[in-house]
Structure formats: C-alpha cells, structure tokens
Design an enzyme around this catalytic site. Structure first.
Site, short mmCIF file in Angstrom:
data_model
loop_
_atom_site.label_atom_id
_atom_site.label_comp_id
_atom_site.label_asym_id
_atom_site.label_seq_id
_atom_site.Cartn_x
_atom_site.Cartn_y
_atom_site.Cartn_z
N ARG A 187 62.65 70.42 76.58
CA ARG A 187 62.91 69.24 75.74
C ARG A 187 63.96 69.56 74.67
NH1 ARG A 187 57.95 66.26 72.84
NH2 ARG A 187 58.12 68.06 71.47
N LYS B 250 64.76 64.74 69.66
CA LYS B 250 64.11 65.31 68.47
C LYS B 250 65.22 65.87 67.59
CE LYS B 250 60.15 67.57 67.99
NZ LYS B 250 59.19 66.74 67.26
N GLU C 215 54.54 54.53 68.17
CA GLU C 215 53.81 55.79 67.94
C GLU C 215 53.58 55.92 66.45
OE1 GLU C 215 56.21 59.19 68.96
OE2 GLU C 215 57.97 58.37 67.99
N1 PXG Z 1 56.28 61.60 67.99
C1 PXG Z 1 57.18 62.14 67.15
C2 PXG Z 1 58.16 61.28 66.47
C3 PXG Z 1 57.19 63.54 66.98
O1 PXG Z 1 58.09 64.09 66.17
C4 PXG Z 1 55.30 63.72 68.49
C5 PXG Z 1 55.36 62.35 68.65
C6 PXG Z 1 54.32 64.52 69.27
O2 PXG Z 1 54.97 65.24 70.31
P1 PXG Z 1 54.45 66.65 70.82
O3 PXG Z 1 55.43 67.05 71.87
O4 PXG Z 1 54.45 67.57 69.63
O5 PXG Z 1 53.10 66.43 71.35
C7 PXG Z 1 56.24 64.34 67.64
C8 PXG Z 1 56.24 65.80 67.41
C9 PXG Z 1 55.33 67.53 61.56
C10 PXG Z 1 55.67 67.73 62.97
O6 PXG Z 1 55.71 68.42 60.77
C11 PXG Z 1 55.69 66.70 63.88
C12 PXG Z 1 56.05 66.96 65.20
C13 PXG Z 1 56.35 68.18 65.61
C14 PXG Z 1 56.34 69.18 64.70
C15 PXG Z 1 56.00 68.96 63.37
O7 PXG Z 1 54.71 66.53 61.21
N2 PXG Z 1 56.07 65.93 66.02
#
Ligand code: PXG
Length: 299
Positions: free
Chosen positions: A54, A153, A186
């Site tokens: 990703r 991301k 989300e």
């Molecule tokens: N939506 C968004 C916008 C994200 O940034 C997720 C969903 C969940 O995806 P994963 O692949 O992690 O299951 C994310 C990922 C934080 C933090 O500091 C947030 C994420 C990753 C790392 C840190 O809040 N979000």
C-alpha cells in the site's frame, strides 16, 4: 525512563534528538509524501507485505519514486525495530518528496527521503475496548475521488485532523466522516462496521473509505466465522439503528462503539459479534506475521 529511540533516516540510524530533516523537505513544505502505520505483536510484523504494497501504491499514485526496493524497505523496518529492542509496537514509515526549493514543483527535489520510526501507540483509553467509545458525525467531509484520491495515505491529513478536532470538541472519542454525497465513509483514522440482524456491513472503498488492512483482516475473520459480509453504502440512519457498531484500524485495532450522535447503540454494551471478532483479531495478531528476530531463512 525509557531509552531514547533510534530513528532510521535514509539508511542511517540516529538518536531521536539528532533525527532531523531539512526545513526544505517538501514533506514539510507541502505535505508532499506518503506514509504507513504498521503494528508488530509478539516479535512479528502484522500484515507486513500488505502495508508495504500500500505504501508503494500510494507513492505511485502521487508519482513519487521510493528510493529503495520493497525488500530493502522491509529490512530497514526490521533493523529499526531490532535497534530499539522492541517486541510489541508501532512502526511509522514515511517517504517524503525530499529536499527542494520553495516552489511546488516536485521535479526540483533530487531524491525522496525514507524515515522509519519504531515506537508504541495507544490511540484510545484501554477502557473503551471494554465499554465502547463515543462517536459523533463531523462536518468535515472525506475528500472525493475528483480531488486527491482518498486511497492515498498522504502526508496531508488535514481534513482528518479537522474532523478529529470536531470530535474532541464535542467530547467524543472519534468522528464519523461522510463523503460529499452524505454517505458514511469512515472515521478519522479507522474504518467502520455495522452489525444488524446478524449481518455485517461496511462502506465500500469507493464511498471514500481507506482500503484498510485491519478492515480486510476483519472481513476475512467474519467470513471464516460464517457471517454474511456486505460492502454497501450506508447513511447515518443505518448506523443509528445498528445492533452493534465497531471501528477497525492499525492503531485502533478493533474497538466497539457505545454512543453515536447521542444515540445508544444496541444494548449500550459491546455486542457478541464485536467481542468475537475482537478475540479473533487478538489471536491472529499474536500468532501470525513476519518474524523480526529470527534469522532469515535462505532458500
Ligand atoms: N482510514 C484512515 C483515513 C486511516 O488513516 C485507516 C482507515 C485504517 O487502516 P488500516 O490499514 O490501518 O487498518 C487509517 C489508518 C493515527 C493513525 O495516528 C491512523 C492510521 C494509521 C496510523 C496512525 O491515528 N490510520
């Protein structure tokens, strides 16, 4: 006192006090770069390859060449965890456009920079995993596909940060972001799931959800348990009237929701489906992943 962290920048490890990048890095000047958040549990990196893929897809989408191979990236990540002697924690991989002049053009940046931070993260109070958290709808919308794709991301998380501020100002733990059509996309850093009459629903990626890796794991776990799993557009109504609501994310893991926009969800306690999937998630994270300390097997 814990030891200062060792941070990897462009192939070298630095003590955290010396881990610095240029003020002319376009990651800072323009949010021009991409990142990943990855967890490791019990000496194994969870879903390592999926996160790496990703990261490189995000970079490709913004026309950024990552200055190392995927296997070198994995090695840099493992080395950083080992240098900090960590066993359970959180990795932040960052690829910035690199140092350039003032001016948007990425073509004036010679080389992308790679930063690896291995540390720990606790997003919510431990209590919310037992009792469920409080959610509110945010006014800030998830950007639509005709701007920067919400699948990237990127280092530009300002709309998520704005939504998080709204949620915290409303004394909630987390905020729901709708897409520009008003459907649920989300949360600010988590995907969202609804359980209704024994069926599990989640918004599709095209509704503005990040293609979350925890989301995918939970879909696999739910299907393995024999649940019907449906990806469909949902409005706030489907969330208000859910039997259970829960969030998924690398940082958040699997977290139940107790209250959404002041409506008590289901019984007001984490429901049986959420509890089951949380237990299955703990099991899979503790027992699978890329080994960090075992010598690599040479084939
Ligand atoms: N939506 C968004 C916008 C994200 O940034 C997720 C969903 C969940 O995806 P994963 O692949 O992690 O299951 C994310 C990922 C934080 C933090 O500091 C947030 C994420 C990753 C790392 C840190 O809040 N979000």
């Amino acid at each position: 006192m814990s030891q200062p962290l060792k941070i990897h920048i462009d192939g070298q490890l630095f003590d955290e006090a010396d881990a610095k990048i240029s003020v002319f890095d376009h990651g800072l000047l323009y949010g021009d770069g991409v990142f990943e958040g990855i967890r490791f549990y019990n000496d194994r990196v969870f879903r390592c390859d999926e996160h790496i893929d990703r990261l490189y897809d995000s970079a490709k989408a913004i026309h950024l060449e990552v200055p190392m191979s995927k296997s070198a990236m994995v090695e840099a990540m493992l080395e950083t965890i080992r240098a900090n002697d960590l066993h359970d924690g959180y990795i932040r991989l960052i690829v910035t456009r690199g140092v350039g002049g003032l001016g948007l053009s990425p073509y004036r940046c010679d080389k992308a920079s790679v930063i690896v931070i291995a540390s720990t993260i606790a997003l919510y109070d431990p209590e919310v995993y037992e009792k469920g958290l409080k959610l509110v709808t945010c006014a800030t919308r998830r950007p639509s596909h005709d701007t920067l794709s919400p699948a990237v991301k990127s280092l530009n998380y300002l709309s998520n940060v704005m939504a998080k501020i709204e949620a915290l100002q409303a004394k909630a733990d987390e905020g729901v972001m709708l897409n520009t059509a008003g459907y649920v996309a989300e949360c600010t850093g988590d995907n969202i799931f609804v359980v209704k009459n024994g069926v599990i629903y989640t918004p599709p990626v095209h509704a503005g959800a990040l293609n979350g890796i925890t989301r995918k794991v939970v879909i696999e776990l739910a299907e393995a348990r024999g649940y019907d799993m449906i990806e469909t557009e949902m409005s706030r109504y489907e969330l208000y009237t859910a039997d259970e609501l829960f969030l998924t994310g690398t940082a958040a893991e699997v977290v139940p929701v107790r209250i959404y926009d002041e409506r008590v969800i289901g019984s007001g306690e984490p429901g049986p489906v959420t509890r089951q999937l949380l237990a299955d998630f703990v099991e899979i994270t503790q027992t699978t992943g890329t080994p960090i300390y075992e010598a690599a097997v040479v084939s």
